[in-house]
Design a protein around this motif. Structure first.
Motif, PDB file in Angstrom:
ATOM      1  N   ARG B 123      50.094 -46.568 -25.302  1.00  0.00           N
ATOM      2  CA  ARG B 123      48.964 -45.642 -25.157  1.00  0.00           C
ATOM      3  C   ARG B 123      49.449 -44.194 -25.272  1.00  0.00           C
ATOM      4  O   ARG B 123      48.847 -43.369 -25.968  1.00  0.00           O
ATOM      5  N   LEU B 124      50.545 -43.921 -24.603  1.00  0.00           N
ATOM      6  CA  LEU B 124      51.098 -42.559 -24.658  1.00  0.00           C
ATOM      7  C   LEU B 124      51.528 -42.210 -26.085  1.00  0.00           C
ATOM      8  O   LEU B 124      51.316 -41.099 -26.561  1.00  0.00           O
ATOM      9  N   LEU B 125      52.121 -43.199 -26.751  1.00  0.00           N
ATOM     10  CA  LEU B 125      52.595 -42.965 -28.107  1.00  0.00           C
ATOM     11  C   LEU B 125      51.415 -42.668 -29.033  1.00  0.00           C
ATOM     12  O   LEU B 125      51.477 -41.766 -29.887  1.00  0.00           O
ATOM     13  N   ALA B 126      50.324 -43.433 -28.855  1.00  0.00           N
ATOM     14  CA  ALA B 126      49.144 -43.201 -29.680  1.00  0.00           C
ATOM     15  C   ALA B 126      48.627 -41.786 -29.445  1.00  0.00           C
ATOM     16  O   ALA B 126      48.180 -41.101 -30.371  1.00  0.00           O
ATOM     17  N   GLY B 127      48.707 -41.333 -28.185  1.00  0.00           N
ATOM     18  CA  GLY B 127      48.290 -39.960 -27.878  1.00  0.00           C
ATOM     19  C   GLY B 127      49.192 -38.938 -28.548  1.00  0.00           C
ATOM     20  O   GLY B 127      48.716 -37.937 -29.094  1.00  0.00           O
ATOM     21  N   ASP B 128      50.479 -39.238 -28.578  1.00  0.00           N
ATOM     22  CA  ASP B 128      51.429 -38.321 -29.203  1.00  0.00           C
ATOM     23  C   ASP B 128      51.159 -38.159 -30.691  1.00  0.00           C
ATOM     24  O   ASP B 128      51.489 -37.134 -31.287  1.00  0.00           O
ATOM     25  N   ALA B 129      50.595 -39.238 -31.284  1.00  0.00           N
ATOM     26  CA  ALA B 129      50.370 -39.194 -32.733  1.00  0.00           C
ATOM     27  C   ALA B 129      49.219 -38.262 -33.092  1.00  0.00           C
ATOM     28  O   ALA B 129      49.023 -37.946 -34.261  1.00  0.00           O
ATOM     29  N   GLN B 130      48.423 -37.854 -32.094  1.00  0.00           N
ATOM     30  CA  GLN B 130      47.302 -36.956 -32.369  1.00  0.00           C
ATOM     31  C   GLN B 130      47.802 -35.514 -32.287  1.00  0.00           C
ATOM     32  O   GLN B 130      48.010 -34.982 -31.220  1.00  0.00           O
ATOM     33  N   PHE B 131      47.983 -34.931 -33.445  1.00  0.00           N
ATOM     34  CA  PHE B 131      48.481 -33.561 -33.486  1.00  0.00           C
ATOM     35  C   PHE B 131      47.344 -32.598 -33.798  1.00  0.00           C
ATOM     36  O   PHE B 131      46.481 -32.902 -34.606  1.00  0.00           O
ATOM     37  N   ASP B 132      47.374 -31.455 -33.184  1.00  0.00           N
ATOM     38  CA  ASP B 132      46.546 -30.348 -33.653  1.00  0.00           C
ATOM     39  C   ASP B 132      47.527 -29.354 -34.250  1.00  0.00           C
ATOM     40  O   ASP B 132      48.175 -28.589 -33.535  1.00  0.00           O
ATOM     41  N   LEU B 133      47.640 -29.399 -35.554  1.00  0.00           N
ATOM     42  CA  LEU B 133      48.711 -28.651 -36.203  1.00  0.00           C
ATOM     43  C   LEU B 133      48.584 -27.139 -36.037  1.00  0.00           C
ATOM     44  O   LEU B 133      49.532 -26.415 -36.259  1.00  0.00           O
ATOM     45  N   GLU B 134      47.401 -26.670 -35.683  1.00  0.00           N
ATOM     46  CA  GLU B 134      47.269 -25.225 -35.523  1.00  0.00           C
ATOM     47  C   GLU B 134      47.843 -24.748 -34.198  1.00  0.00           C
ATOM     48  O   GLU B 134      48.043 -23.554 -33.998  1.00  0.00           O
ATOM     49  N   THR B 135      48.094 -25.683 -33.281  1.00  0.00           N
ATOM     50  CA  THR B 135      48.706 -25.266 -32.025  1.00  0.00           C
ATOM     51  C   THR B 135      50.039 -25.979 -31.768  1.00  0.00           C
ATOM     52  O   THR B 135      50.951 -25.416 -31.183  1.00  0.00           O
ATOM     53  N   ASP B 136      50.148 -27.235 -32.244  1.00  0.00           N
ATOM     54  CA  ASP B 136      51.321 -28.036 -31.897  1.00  0.00           C
ATOM     55  C   ASP B 136      52.405 -27.913 -32.954  1.00  0.00           C
ATOM     56  O   ASP B 136      52.121 -27.678 -34.121  1.00  0.00           O
ATOM     57  N   LEU B 137      53.644 -28.183 -32.511  1.00  0.00           N
ATOM     58  CA  LEU B 137      54.716 -28.434 -33.471  1.00  0.00           C
ATOM     59  C   LEU B 137      54.428 -29.792 -34.112  1.00  0.00           C
ATOM     60  O   LEU B 137      53.790 -30.639 -33.491  1.00  0.00           O
ATOM     61  N   PRO B 138      54.948 -30.022 -35.320  1.00  0.00           N
ATOM     62  CA  PRO B 138      54.639 -31.295 -35.986  1.00  0.00           C
ATOM     63  C   PRO B 138      55.497 -32.458 -35.501  1.00  0.00           C
ATOM     64  O   PRO B 138      55.566 -33.468 -36.172  1.00  0.00           O
ATOM     65  N   ALA B 139      56.159 -32.299 -34.364  1.00  0.00           N
ATOM     66  CA  ALA B 139      56.935 -33.414 -33.827  1.00  0.00           C
ATOM     67  C   ALA B 139      56.969 -33.288 -32.314  1.00  0.00           C
ATOM     68  O   ALA B 139      56.996 -32.172 -31.782  1.00  0.00           O
ATOM     69  N   ARG B 140      56.952 -34.419 -31.645  1.00  0.00           N
ATOM     70  CA  ARG B 140      57.092 -34.407 -30.181  1.00  0.00           C
ATOM     71  C   ARG B 140      57.695 -35.732 -29.740  1.00  0.00           C
ATOM     72  O   ARG B 140      57.529 -36.738 -30.401  1.00  0.00           O
ATOM     73  N   ALA B 141      58.416 -35.661 -28.630  1.00  0.00           N
ATOM     74  CA  ALA B 141      59.137 -36.848 -28.188  1.00  0.00           C
ATOM     75  C   ALA B 141      58.577 -37.356 -26.879  1.00  0.00           C
ATOM     76  O   ALA B 141      57.985 -36.602 -26.099  1.00  0.00           O
ATOM     77  N   LEU B 142      58.751 -38.644 -26.667  1.00  0.00           N
ATOM     78  CA  LEU B 142      58.256 -39.308 -25.467  1.00  0.00           C
ATOM     79  C   LEU B 142      59.365 -40.204 -24.924  1.00  0.00           C
ATOM     80  O   LEU B 142      60.005 -40.934 -25.680  1.00  0.00           O
ATOM     81  N   LEU B 143      59.611 -40.096 -23.620  1.00  0.00           N
ATOM     82  CA  LEU B 143      60.604 -40.983 -22.992  1.00  0.00           C
ATOM     83  C   LEU B 143      59.956 -41.578 -21.759  1.00  0.00           C
ATOM     84  O   LEU B 143      59.407 -40.853 -20.926  1.00  0.00           O
ATOM     85  N   THR B 144      59.963 -42.903 -21.677  1.00  0.00           N
ATOM     86  CA  THR B 144      59.412 -43.524 -20.481  1.00  0.00           C
ATOM     87  C   THR B 144      60.498 -44.339 -19.809  1.00  0.00           C
ATOM     88  O   THR B 144      61.419 -44.848 -20.449  1.00  0.00           O
ATOM     89  N   ARG B 145      60.312 -44.441 -18.513  1.00  0.00           N
ATOM     90  CA  ARG B 145      61.286 -45.210 -17.731  1.00  0.00           C
ATOM     91  C   ARG B 145      60.535 -46.277 -16.955  1.00  0.00           C
ATOM     92  O   ARG B 145      59.469 -46.019 -16.387  1.00  0.00           O
ATOM     93  N   ASN B 146      61.061 -47.482 -17.027  1.00  0.00           N
ATOM     94  CA  ASN B 146      60.472 -48.578 -16.272  1.00  0.00           C
ATOM     95  C   ASN B 146      61.645 -49.278 -15.620  1.00  0.00           C
ATOM     96  O   ASN B 146      62.292 -50.124 -16.240  1.00  0.00           O
ATOM     97  N   GLY B 147      61.958 -48.839 -14.398  1.00  0.00           N
ATOM     98  CA  GLY B 147      63.176 -49.331 -13.752  1.00  0.00           C
ATOM     99  C   GLY B 147      64.379 -48.881 -14.562  1.00  0.00           C
ATOM    100  O   GLY B 147      64.553 -47.703 -14.852  1.00  0.00           O
ATOM    101  N   MET B 148      65.141 -49.851 -15.043  1.00  0.00           N
ATOM    102  CA  MET B 148      66.320 -49.506 -15.827  1.00  0.00           C
ATOM    103  C   MET B 148      66.024 -49.464 -17.318  1.00  0.00           C
ATOM    104  O   MET B 148      66.912 -49.250 -18.122  1.00  0.00           O
ATOM    105  N   ARG B 149      64.754 -49.751 -17.676  1.00  0.00           N
ATOM    106  CA  ARG B 149      64.409 -49.790 -19.103  1.00  0.00           C
ATOM    107  C   ARG B 149      63.886 -48.441 -19.563  1.00  0.00           C
ATOM    108  O   ARG B 149      62.934 -47.906 -19.014  1.00  0.00           O
ATOM    109  N   TRP B 150      64.537 -47.901 -20.581  1.00  0.00           N
ATOM    110  CA  TRP B 150      64.091 -46.636 -21.167  1.00  0.00           C
ATOM    111  C   TRP B 150      63.484 -46.910 -22.534  1.00  0.00           C
ATOM    112  O   TRP B 150      64.034 -47.683 -23.307  1.00  0.00           O
ATOM    113  N   ARG B 151      62.374 -46.278 -22.811  1.00  0.00           N
ATOM    114  CA  ARG B 151      61.854 -46.353 -24.192  1.00  0.00           C
ATOM    115  C   ARG B 151      61.632 -44.934 -24.669  1.00  0.00           C
ATOM    116  O   ARG B 151      61.149 -44.072 -23.936  1.00  0.00           O
ATOM    117  N   PHE B 152      61.975 -44.745 -25.938  1.00  0.00           N
ATOM    118  CA  PHE B 152      61.899 -43.404 -26.489  1.00  0.00           C
ATOM    119  C   PHE B 152      61.199 -43.456 -27.845  1.00  0.00           C
ATOM    120  O   PHE B 152      61.402 -44.386 -28.628  1.00  0.00           O
TER     121      PHE B 152
END
Lengths: 72, 1340
Positions: B123-152
């Motif tokens: 869900r977060l990733l889908a949100g990240d894919a929505q860019f408003d290019l007039e305000t946002d940089l064209p790239a952004r990163a997401l890191l989630t932690r679930n206990g010892m599991r990291w997803r990036f």
């Protein structure tokens, strides 16, 4: 446009015969289908057909046991 | 007009201070970026893909290290630091933000379980894919932690990246993480963006493509399944397979052997596949790659789709094919032009096809980067997020995996291509690769259809009953001996028992033998269809001779030819018919009524019959050349009849009505089979029965099987449908012509049969070698009823030119082989050799008959008839299959049977359509009008396929075998124009005006203005002339659209019923659905909507409005609001609160929107269709500052002033120029400077360039001041693909209405042509239906 009966591009053909003496055409250079042998004549499609018209005079089966006997 | 930034109700006019009047800086968008931007603008951002790099981290991830790695990534790749800005008029610029920091969102999901955490990550990733290019940089990163599991995941906007970029980013990020952890110093930031640098002139490259694409070629494509309505849905599907490591390695080895990278070999295999599926050797397809090569790569949106135009030939080796494809690809790289530019440059109005510039595209993706493990034990791995390009009808993506396997995926337009066909084609792609393990294999030797598939497709109806070795007449005789008293033939009031037939035949056989009949000798049977004729044929067979049916009523020329050609020595006839037969002098003619057989034995002569002994000779209908005698032998004949009996499910209770004539072999099958089984037949006692007589006979005799020529079935079914009085029959069979779907459906419904059999068979393959047997009520897709499968010991093949099997769904020539093929043509061994060719699939050696018919296999293995090989015609360079035009004709009301011919006796070659009026009352038939049908076709078909005339006939001429006799179809009478003279002074005056305006020598009062060359401009001129001639007449432009003949117009003027200043045009005034109001664009009248309204059908009423630029009472100082108010008032009054739809095309969309906003709750608006509606572009947008070179502005101003002083419309230009504010004036100068044609001075006539130019500028000045306010109208927008390629400033309706949907894209069309595009019509109709949904439910 496609020509009926295969043989694209007007390539060379050769005359082939089956074991019943039936003649036909086959594109030169392609593997012969089972049961057919080369008659020793190759050329354009028209030339091959001309040749067949001359040498294949009787389309009745070769073996008399296969066909009825003509009493004439 | 500008985007609704901060709109307020009070402020519909806008001042210059409100908008960005800055000078744009930075790089303009590349063509590829423009398309991505435009897609986002219309709510289709996802179509450009939602690229992201996803990494997994195992081990002690350090977020500070990751942050630093990201900073290094951004520093290394300036594309990630681009900022975008849109200026007035829609121009977008991008520039480097040196100090930009990539956002990194860190979210702890540790209180969720694994599954929930993954869902939240998505869900977060889908949100990240929505860019408003007039305000946002064209790239952004997401890191989630679930206990010892990291997803990036690093989401990147497609406007700055491509697939190669993602691989680079993944590899670099892992490397940078390791480097930061190790303390390696960072490199200096990069800031070069070579891919954004302006490119030089593309003229040379475009000239190259003009030359290359002018050569004959076809778009490589899989056959599409559906037609016309095909693109209504727009959904995409995919099918995949994975090549094992061994398979993939074999492909790599083959590529190595050819000296190319794997991707080239895969592209070549794809090209070969599409060549086989399309039947073309000269192909154009697309390859998506970085034209500059990845090695040169600075990360960016580099990937482009390159056209690969290649010529294959089946005699090439795979190696040759790879070389040609590779050369073509190199040439495409050397002459690279952005896909969007090429698509514009080479756009053709191909409505029928509706595909883009490159409908088939290949993309190859190398394996992702290897995992990396750092010294501190962090293991990073790239997770695959494969994304296929969605921008072609068919995309093949080949993706290498880290383990060496290779995934191949077809992504395709689901409405256009059949999923089963795609899946099978993908399997064939795999077979081509397997065959390419030998790179020297010839293309024609690649067997794409697997032997086991071919065995199943070619197989006959399952039948393992051993054949009875006896010939046909012996099987019939056996029944006579067993039960001689059983009735065998009913004929009028006569009944012949089996014994009577047998004794008659035996006696005659003895007579024939005595007269010289014997094996391999032909006896002509010149008798009308009768029990005697059947007895005579049996007698000939019993005598060991072969029969030749001669139809006494056929032309003497044909019969003479038959007797002479076959060397007939014996003729059986009657004294009454003797005069019709003229045999050679030495021929013995036996007149049945003049011989006395009573003295001859009635026992069977019991002549031995060999399996390959001649049984009959039947002459072909001779549609081309002289009729040829087809010689058929006893063994195959008997086995065919026995197998047919089993397929038909017949036995001794069968009683058949055989209606087919005896001159065709099918006519003999239909009496032989029932009698062979001990059944009986009801023989018609006249050549033709009326349907009433036919049904009466069937009822009287309890007929349970009936067989008819296809051409007769029509009348029978119509009669049954009209009277509801068909007798119950177990089985109907028909054949001789293709049976159209409508006829089949009627037949299926009206006749009360259990089974229907469509038979097909050239005489050369003995009677009916193929049948399609179905339960009544079965439906089928396609033009003609399927012709099914083989009967008996035959095999059926659909083959290409190299005699290779065509895959299911691909058209090829139909070949018939196995047991059940004729001996050949009597006395014509060359013709025999030509048509009966070696059977490459028969291990025992056999022959295939080349039918000359085009066919394709259906999914279920049944064969579908497509047309004749030799019917395909070429007209004005177009290759035309008349069957396609016939199919279109058949869909029209009132058409029952039809044919289309290319005639050469019409002055110049011309297509002519022939139609037999359909079922219905005599009145309906009388109303079937050729000209009307032709007009309907013109709305359905590309121009080159529209027949020059459609001729309506009472019935079709039939040849000797009850088939349509194409040669006998009459040339169209060059009908004198329907010129009805004027009857009143007003009509006379109008005639004179029409002649003058349209430049016609003569016009009649019932001719339609728009069909004799009129258009909206001409209508305005006519109106002007009318007002000059009759200043007091109350008439408005709308009257000319509403009353399109002189008679109707005159009547409207005389009665005072004219619109008199009205604006509405009735496109269709009948129908129960909500009214569709069509708002006009610039210079648009309403004629443009006619095709759409036709498509929507008779139940959809539609109204148009005269466009403001055509209105007679237009004034200069008017606002969009005022213009719209006129339409809004009309709609309010007219719709009376009933539900309605709006349609706005081009600038008409602004009017439709504004009208909807003004009317608000006053109307019940269900949907506004917005068709390619663009915002004001940089030419005249407020705030778009034009730039001039030194001295350029002054020079332009001098030019404009000089021109404005002397041009015919000087006064109106003065008025317009004075109305311009300084910015608009500068914009106008710039516009003049940019226009290559120069300033026009051919005014003031409507339709002149000057007038059109004036209208354009006038409208621009009106519309630029308009500002749209939010209004939650239900809006469905559509965009032409070409508009996206051009990066037009399409309006994002979602900014204005919360009820606006994203735009649907119509491929293969442009801003101007979209309104006539069938794909658009289909989608529009679907959306209207959906919008009506609640209405429909409410009514229930």
């Amino acid at each position: 446009m496609m020509q009926s009966g295969g043989s694209p591009e007007g390539g060379q053909q050769e005359v082939v015969i089956d074991r019943h003496g039936r003649h036909s055409l086959w594109p030169q250079g392609r593997a012969l289908p089972a049961g057919w042998t080369r008659a020793g004549f190759a050329g354009s499609r028209a030339a091959c057909l001309d040749h067949i018209g001359q040498v294949w005079r009787d389309q009745r089966p070769l073996a008399p046991t296969e066909a009825g006997h003509d009493p004439r | 007009m500008t985007r609704a930034d901060r709109p307020t109700e009070a402020d519909t006019l806008i001042s210059l201070a409100d908008v960005r009047a800055e000078t744009p800086t930075g790089f303009p968008l590349t063509p590829s970026q423009r398309r991505v931007w435009a897609l986002a603008q219309i709510g289709n951002a996802a179509l450009a893909g939602q690229p992201a790099v996803e990494l997994s981290f195992d081990g002690p991830l350090d977020t500070a290290t990751l942050r630093a790695a990201l900073d290094r990534l951004a520093a290394a790749h300036p594309a990630l630091r681009l900022r975008f800005r849109q200026y007035a008029g829609g121009r977008v610029m991008q520039s480097l933000d040196a100090a930009a920091v990539l956002p990194l969102g860190i979210v702890d999901l540790s209180d969720l379980d694994c599954v929930e955490a993954d869902a939240e990550f998505a869900r977060l990733l889908a949100g990240d894919a929505q860019f408003d290019l007039e305000t946002d940089l064209p790239a952004r990163a997401l890191l989630t932690r679930n206990g010892m599991r990291w997803r990036f995941a690093l989401s990147v906007h497609p406007i700055v990246c491509d697939a190669a970029a993602l691989r680079t980013l993944a590899g670099d990020l892992m490397a940078f993480y390791a480097a930061v952890e190790a303390g390696t110093p960072a490199h200096a930031p990069a800031d070069a963006l070579p891919w954004l640098e302006p490119r030089g002139s593309e003229d040379a490259a475009l000239a190259y493509w003009r030359t290359v694409l002018a050569q004959e070629h076809a778009d490589a494509a899989l056959p599409s399944v559906f037609r016309r309505e095909a693109r209504a849905g727009g959904a995409r599907r995919d099918v995949s397979l994975v090549l094992s490591l061994a398979e993939a390695d074999a492909a790599r080895a083959s590529a190595d052997a050819c000296g190319v990278p794997l991707s080239r070999a895969l592209l070549a295999a794809f090209t070969i596949l599409l060549s086989r599926y399309g039947g073309h050797d000269h192909l154009k397809l697309g390859a998506a790659l970085d034209p500059r090569g990845e090695a040169a790569g600075v990360l960016g949106r580099n990937e482009d789709v390159l056209p690969v135009k290649v010529q294959l030939a089946s005699g090439l080796t795979f190696r040759d094919a790879v070389a040609r494809v590779s050369d073509a690809l190199e040439a495409a790289r050397a002459h690279h032009v952005a896909f969007e530019t090429l698509a514009q440059e080479f756009w053709e109005n191909n409505e029928e096809n509706g595909s883009g510039f490159l409908p088939s595209v290949h993309v190859h993706r190398p394996a992702p980067p290897e995992p990396v493990t750092t010294p501190r034990g962090v293991t990073m791995a790239c997770r695959e997020r494969p994304q296929a390009r969605p921008d072609a009808d068919l995309v093949l993506t080949t993706q290498e995996a880290a383990d060496g396997t290779l995934a191949a995926t077809f992504t395709f337009a689901a409405d256009l291509l059949d999923a089963r066909l795609c899946a099978r084609a993908l399997g064939h792609f795999r077979r081509i690769l397997a065959a390419a393990a030998d790179p020297d294999i010839l293309l024609r030797d690649i067997q794409i259809v697997a032997p086991e598939d071919l065995a199943a497709l070619s197989a006959p109806y399952a039948d393992d009953t051993p054949a009875d070795p006896r010939p046909v007449h012996a099987l019939i005789a056996a029944h006579a001996r067993a039960e001689p008293g059983t009735p065998a033939i009913f004929h009028g009031d006569a009944v012949w028992t089996r014994g009577e037939v047998e004794r008659f035949a035996n006696r005659l056989a003895h007579h024939l033998i005595a007269s010289g009949a014997g094996p391999e000798r032909c006896v002509a049977v010149a008798l009308r269809r009768s029990p005697e004729a059947i007895g005579a044929i049996l007698a000939v067979l019993k005598a060991g001779a072969a029969f030749i049916p001669v139809e006494p009523d056929h032309p003497a020329r044909r019969n003479d030819h038959i007797l002479a050609d076959a060397g007939v020595a014996l003729v059986l006839t009657t004294s009454a018919l003797r005069g019709k037969i003229q045999p050679a002098a030495d021929t013995l003619v036996i007149e049945l009524d003049r011989i006395d057989l009573s003295g001859l034995p009635d026992t069977d002569p019991a002549c031995p019959i060999g399996d390959r002994q001649l049984a009959y000779v039947i002459y072909t209908s001779g549609s081309t050349g002289a009729p040829k005698g087809v010689a058929v032998e006893h063994g195959p004949l008997s086995r065919h009849c026995q197998a047919t009996a089993r397929v038909y499910g017949m036995d001794e209770t069968s009683r058949e009505l055989p209606f087919l004539p005896f001159s065709s072999d099918g006519g003999h099958e239909r009496w032989m089979v029932p009698l062979m089984l001990g059944g009986s037949i009801v023989l018609p006692d006249k050549p033709l029965w009326t349907p009433e007589e036919t049904f009466a006979a069937m009822r009287r005799h309890g007929v349970n099987n009936a067989s008819f020529p296809t051409t007769y079935v029509q009348q029978l079914a119509e009669w049954a449908d009209a009277t509801g009085d068909a007798p119950p029959v177990r089985l109907y069979s028909f054949g001789g012509e293709g049976m159209a779907q409508a006829t089949f459906d009627l037949f299926s419904r009206a006749l009360k049969a259990e089974w229907l059999i469509n038979g097909y068979g050239p005489t050369e393959t003995i009677m009916t070698p193929m049948v399609w047997k179905v339960r009544a009520g079965t439906s089928f897709e396609g033009m003609y009823a399927p012709i099914g499968r083989a009967v008996g010991g035959r095999r059926i093949y659909v083959l290409d030119r190299d005699l290779n099997p065509a895959p299911v769904g691909v058209t090829g020539e139909l070949y018939i082989g196995g047991d059940g093929v004729a001996r050949g043509y009597v006395g014509r061994s060359a013709a025999t050799a030509e048509r009966f060719v070696p059977d490459p699939f028969d291990p025992d050696g056999g022959r295939l008959y080349a039918s000359g018919d085009l066919a394709r296999w259906r999914e279920d293995g049944a064969v579908e008839f497509v047309g004749r090989v030799d019917h395909q015609v070429k007209l004005r360079g177009f290759r035309i299959e008349p069957g396609e035009i016939e199919a279109a004709l058949r869909t029209l009301p009132g058409v029952s049977e039809c044919a289309v011919l290319l005639r050469h006796d019409t002055g110049q070659p011309a297509l002519v359509g022939y139609v037999v009026a359909g079922w219905g009352t005599a009145g309906d038939r009388a109303r079937t009008d050729g000209a009307e049908l032709r007009r309907a076709l013109a709305r359905m078909l590309p121009e080159h396929m529209v027949p020059s005339a459609v001729v309506v006939l009472d019935r079709f001429p039939l040849n000797a075998n009850s088939k349509l006799d194409r040669a006998a179809l009459p040339a169209p009478a060059l009908a004198p124009l329907d010129i009805v003279p004027p009857a009143t002074p007003l009509e006379t005056a109008l005639c004179a005006i029409w002649r003058e305006v349209l430049g016609l020598p003569a016009v009649g009062v019932r001719q339609n203005f728009f069909e004799v060359g009129g258009n909206s401009m001409a209508a305005l001129r006519v109106l002007g002339r009318i007002k000059q001639a009759r200043p007091d007449a109350v008439v408005a432009i709308a009257d000319l659209f509403n009353h399109q003949t002189i008679r109707a117009l005159a009547a409207a003027i005389e009665s005072g019923a004219g619109a008199g200043g009205g604006q509405m045009i009735h496109l269709r005034s009948t129908g129960t659905r909500p009214m569709l109001y069509c708002f006009p664009g610039l210079l648009v009248s309403t004629r443009e909507y006619v095709k759409l309204v036709d498509h929507l059908g008779p139940d959809q009423p539609a109204t148009g409005f005269i466009c403001y630029s055509l209105a007679e009472d237009k004034s200069r100082e008017v606002s969009v609001t005022e213009i719209t108010a006129r339409y809004a008032d009309l709609v309010r009054t007219h719709s009376k609160g009933q539900p309605c739809f709006f349609l706005g095309w081009s600038w008409g969309g602004l009017l439709a929107y504004e009208a909807a906003r003004m009317l608000g709750e006053d109307i019940d608006l269900k949907l506004i269709g917005m068709i390619d509606v663009c915002d004001m572009d940089t030419d005249f947008a407020i705030g778009a500052i034009p730039r001039f070179g030194p001295g350029e502005r002054d020079e332009l101003e001098l030019r404009v002033r000089a021109w404005a002083a002397r041009t015919p419309m000087a006064a109106r230009w003065q008025e317009l120029l004075e109305a311009m504010d300084p910015l608009a004036y500068d914009q106008f100068l710039r516009f003049v400077g940019n226009s290559p044609e120069g300033l026009p001075d051919d005014g003031p006539d409507i339709g002149s360039r000057e007038h059109t130019f004036w209208v354009l500028i006038d409208n621009a000045l009106i519309f630029r001041r308009h500002r749209m306010l939010p209004h939650d109208a239900p809006i469905q927008p559509w965009a032409a693909a070409d508009s996206l390629n051009r990066g037009l400033n399409l309006i994002d309706w979602r900014q204005l209405s919360r009820r606006a949907a994203p735009a649907e894209i119509i491929e293969g069309t442009t801003h101007l042509h979209i309104i006539g595009a069938p794909a658009f019509h289909a989608r529009f109709a679907r959306r209207l239906d959906e919008a009506m949904g609640p209405l429909t439910r409410a009514a229930e």
